[in-house]
Design an enzyme around this catalytic site. Structure first.
Site, short mmCIF file in Angstrom:
data_model
loop_
_atom_site.label_atom_id
_atom_site.label_comp_id
_atom_site.label_asym_id
_atom_site.label_seq_id
_atom_site.Cartn_x
_atom_site.Cartn_y
_atom_site.Cartn_z
N CYS A 164 0.81 5.76 -66.06
CA CYS A 164 -0.46 5.83 -66.78
C CYS A 164 -1.59 6.35 -65.89
CB CYS A 164 -0.87 4.44 -67.25
SG CYS A 164 0.38 3.64 -68.23
N ARG A 175 0.68 13.04 -64.04
CA ARG A 175 1.29 11.73 -63.80
C ARG A 175 2.35 11.39 -64.85
NH1 ARG A 175 -1.65 8.51 -60.39
NH2 ARG A 175 -1.13 6.58 -61.43
N TRP A 215 1.98 5.99 -70.30
CA TRP A 215 3.41 6.23 -70.10
C TRP A 215 4.08 4.93 -70.53
CZ3 TRP A 215 7.57 4.56 -67.05
CH2 TRP A 215 8.61 5.48 -66.88
N ASN A 243 -3.08 0.23 -66.11
CA ASN A 243 -1.91 0.91 -65.56
C ASN A 243 -1.12 -0.15 -64.79
OD1 ASN A 243 -0.09 2.51 -64.15
ND2 ASN A 243 -1.61 3.23 -62.67
N GLY A 244 0.17 -0.30 -65.12
CA GLY A 244 0.98 -1.30 -64.43
C GLY A 244 1.81 -2.09 -65.44
N GLU A 290 18.78 17.17 -52.60
CA GLU A 290 17.46 17.61 -53.06
C GLU A 290 17.59 18.82 -54.01
OE1 GLU A 290 14.76 16.26 -53.21
OE2 GLU A 290 13.23 17.79 -53.42
N LYS A 323 16.14 18.80 -57.82
CA LYS A 323 15.17 19.81 -58.28
C LYS A 323 15.71 20.48 -59.54
CE LYS A 323 12.29 18.83 -56.79
NZ LYS A 323 12.03 17.84 -55.82
N GLU A 372 15.96 17.70 -62.72
CA GLU A 372 14.74 17.06 -63.24
C GLU A 372 13.86 18.01 -64.04
OE1 GLU A 372 12.05 15.42 -60.33
OE2 GLU A 372 12.44 17.04 -58.93
N HIS A 413 38.27 13.25 -54.40
CA HIS A 413 38.51 11.84 -54.73
C HIS A 413 38.08 11.52 -56.16
CE1 HIS A 413 39.75 11.06 -50.66
NE2 HIS A 413 38.73 11.81 -50.28
N LYS A 441 4.60 11.23 -62.07
CA LYS A 441 4.42 11.66 -60.68
C LYS A 441 4.42 10.48 -59.72
CE LYS A 441 3.45 14.58 -57.39
NZ LYS A 441 4.61 15.36 -56.90
C1 F6R Z 1 11.24 14.34 -57.39
C2 F6R Z 1 10.15 13.47 -57.01
C3 F6R Z 1 10.43 12.01 -56.93
C4 F6R Z 1 9.60 11.35 -55.81
C5 F6R Z 1 9.78 9.83 -55.88
C6 F6R Z 1 9.03 9.13 -54.77
O1 F6R Z 1 10.86 15.68 -57.40
O2 F6R Z 1 9.03 13.89 -56.80
O3 F6R Z 1 11.77 11.75 -56.79
O4 F6R Z 1 10.02 11.86 -54.58
O5 F6R Z 1 9.33 9.35 -57.12
O6 F6R Z 1 7.65 9.32 -54.89
P1 F6R Z 1 6.69 9.05 -53.67
O7 F6R Z 1 7.03 10.04 -52.60
O8 F6R Z 1 5.30 9.24 -54.22
O9 F6R Z 1 6.94 7.65 -53.21
#
Ligand code: F6R
Length: 622
Positions: A2, A27, A76, A112-113, A495, A499, A502, A518, A617
């Protein structure tokens, strides 16, 4: 997660609130709402599901809502589905239908929370005659504030502190009281909230980009504190209701850093900002040709006393930890465990003061990473936060902080913050190795030289995007993509796979190449795309063999390797080359084509690259 905004000042509030909410769109959200008050008049609430433009349309871009004081929210969903009635703001009185319109209430609020004991509190309030119109925990908090406010006939600050003592969970709250025109009251525990002041106006927001256009002077309200915000002024109180003093911080970010600057998406812009993010982070840690950790407070004696490193993080930040593990172990010869923060916090790992727990987080607000940090401190370990957002909760609570200098990252999928974390961890590994005497002075100088060349090499990779763009359009209809590699190449695969999945919504997995046999290899069919990461000379042939095993079962192969390894072209269908570097530091280069591949695949599929579905985010709830 949120997003919260608030404004009180001379100007019309609603357009400013909408503008702020737009800056917080990254976010992640599924509905949005505003509550604005006009002098003594009651709050008018407007809400809409879906994208923010629905709310903007409903209010004529905010112009239809009169009033100079208001709060806004992007939701959210956690408790209750993403409907208009569940959208915030919530009010202490009753609300019919969608919950929009003039409201006869004493308190209106956004949150938010997550309030963990909301069910128990709701029952208490039901017993006292309150009725509920939504399924949210937020409505419960707003009504609880109202309950204390009326029962004890106390002011807003005391009503809020009493509420804070009763609720369990995390929250950033912004509340308006009917009897207090022009004022917004805020409280915070484990969810981010900043307050900015200008000459005749004040602003509240979950994150800096929302208010950067109006002010750079901000306060980071502390955990379990309350703020009383009036135009151009703010007062802070602790849980006892006693006034406390907070220092103001000047934000140095350039406002343009939070805009797209001619790029089609924030993600593409941020991919291109990587040379600068890596260079800035590097320059902040290297002084006069030597790594200088003085600002983190980590001393050589502390480094020498360490017997164990635990790296704790979530998502991409955890992938940085996975890559750093190989580098620290090899260079500094220290045992490293890499743990998911959501697991670490509930495990009973023995920790001691000779353990350094490194928490990596872009936002510095991720709920699991924060909880893991607290667990590590309670158990007596030393803690270091590698964080991008200055003043964030993780940065404030860790014993030591190393700031990455990636600037604001808006796209949900991280790119430049990941790269800045990676270079920071590589520098840490090199310094640990040097201090512990596991590398010679010459090797140290060589490593520093190699690291200093990384920004320019990333820039070169970014000059050659067209082939990846073409390949992305070719694979845009894939059902499954497997990324494989060994050692550091496995960390890079993790990674690359994240990428891809997602933002393109294509199912993708990363496997340590040796694990395929396996079980997973049974998933390989005709034309399944397998991407092999092949940057480690010691493991190169082994991974190529694993790719060949996939090819014999019909797989279509892409190889990602360093310039000079041309033999791979004979074995795979498509090859991507990156410039040569010391193999320990290659993740910084290899990740870039994989970011571009994910990006262009998402664009080819016509998806919302910067705001992928269901994602947020900054994950501030567990
Ligand atoms: C993926 C991504 C997430 C963050 C994860 C941790 O592209 O951005 O997997 O890496 O949510 O977020 P932070 O770094 O803010 O703790």
């Amino acid at each position: 997660m949120c997003g919260i905004v608030g404004y009180t000042g001379k100007d019309q509030a609603a357009p400013i609130l909408l503008d702020g909410l737009q800056k917080l769109e990254y976010r992640g959200y599924d509905s949005a709402g505003l509550a604005v008050r006009d002098g003594k008049a009651l709050a008018e609430v407007v809400k809409a599901t879906g994208k923010l433009y629905h709310l903007a349309d409903k209010t004529d871009q905010g112009r239809a809502l009169k009033g100079n004081c208001g709060i806004g929210h992007t939701r959210w969903a956690t408790h209750g589905d993403p409907s208009t009635v569940n959208a915030h703001p919530h009010v202490s009185g009753n609300c019919t239908g969608s919950g929009s319109g003039k409201v006869e209430s004493d308190v209106a609020g956004v949150h938010n929370g997550i309030i963990e004991n909301f069910a128990e509190l709701k029952e208490k309030l039901l017993r006292h005659g309150y009725a509920f119109y939504s399924d949210t925990d937020t409505e419960v908090v707003v009504k609880l504030v109202d309950y204390y406010y009326k029962k004890y006939k106390i002011g807003p600050v005391d009503a809020i502190t009493r509420t804070m003592v009763r609720v369990r969970g995390s929250y950033a709250l912004a509340l308006m009281f009917k009897d207090y025109p022009d004022e917004i009251f805020a409280a915070r525990k484990d969810s981010p909230l900043i307050i900015g002041t200008a000459e005749d106006a004040s602003f509240l927001a979950s994150d800096v980009p929302a208010i950067l256009k109006y002010t750079r002077s901000v306060y980071y309200i502390d955990n379990l504190q309350v703020a009383r915000v009036s135009p151009g002024q703010v007062k802070f109180y602790d849980l006892n209701g006693d006034e406390v003093t907070l220092n103001q911080t000047e934000i140095t970010w350039d406002a343009a850093a939070a805009e797209k600057g001619g790029f089609e998406h924030f993600m593409l812009k941020e991919i291109h900002e990587q040379p600068a993010a890596v260079r800035d982070t590097l320059n902040s840690l290297v002084k006069n040709g030597k790594i200088d950790l003085a600002e983190t407070g980590l001393t050589d004696d502390m480094i020498r006393s360490l017997t164990q490193i635990d790296i704790v993080a979530c998502g991409s930040a955890w992938h940085v930890g996975m890559a750093a593990q190989y580098v620290i172990e090899e260079l500094a010869q220290l045992p490293v465990r890499v743990e998911l923060a959501s697991e670490f916090r509930y495990r009973n790992l023995p920790l001691s003061e000779s353990t350094l727990v490194i928490v990596i987080s872009q936002s510095g607000e991720t709920a699991d990473s924060l909880a893991a940090l607290r667990v590590a401190r309670e158990r007596g370990a030393k803690t270091l936060a590698v964080v991008n957002v200055i003043g964030s909760t993780i940065a404030r609570e860790a014993d030591h902080v190393l700031y990455t200098l990636a600037g604001p990252e808006i796209a949900v999928a991280t790119t430049k913050a990941y790269s800045a974390q990676l270079i920071a961890m590589d520098l840490l590994a090199v310094q640990m190795a040097f201090v512990r005497g596991t590398v010679s002075a010459d090797a140290y100088a060589h490593d520093l030289e190699e690291l200093s060349l990384i920004p320019e090499k990333i820039r070169r990779i970014l000059e050659d995007k067209e082939r990846l763009q073409w390949f992305a359009s070719k694979i845009a209809n894939a059902h499954d993509i497997f990324f494989i590699g060994r050692g550091l190449d496995y960390a890079i695969s993790l990674e690359g796979s994240l990428k891809m999945k997602e933002i393109s919504y294509i199912h993708s997995e990363a496997y340590a190449a040796g694990e395929l046999k396996h079980g997973t290899i049974s998933l390989i069919e005709n034309n399944t795309l397998v991407i092999g990461v092949l940057t480690q000379s010691r493991l190169y042939e082994k991974t190529v063999s694993n790719m060949m095993e996939c090819k014999s079962r019909g797989a279509y192969l892409m190889g990602l390797t360093t310039n000079g390894n041309f033999s791979v072209e004979d074995s795979v269908n498509f090859t991507v080359y990156i410039p040569k570097t010391d193999e320990h530091f290659v993740a910084s280069l290899a990740v870039v084509p994989l970011q571009l591949l994910g990006y262009y695949t998402s664009v080819s599929r016509g998806l919302d690259v910067d705001k992928p579905r269901n994602l947020a985010k900054s994950v501030t709830v567990e």
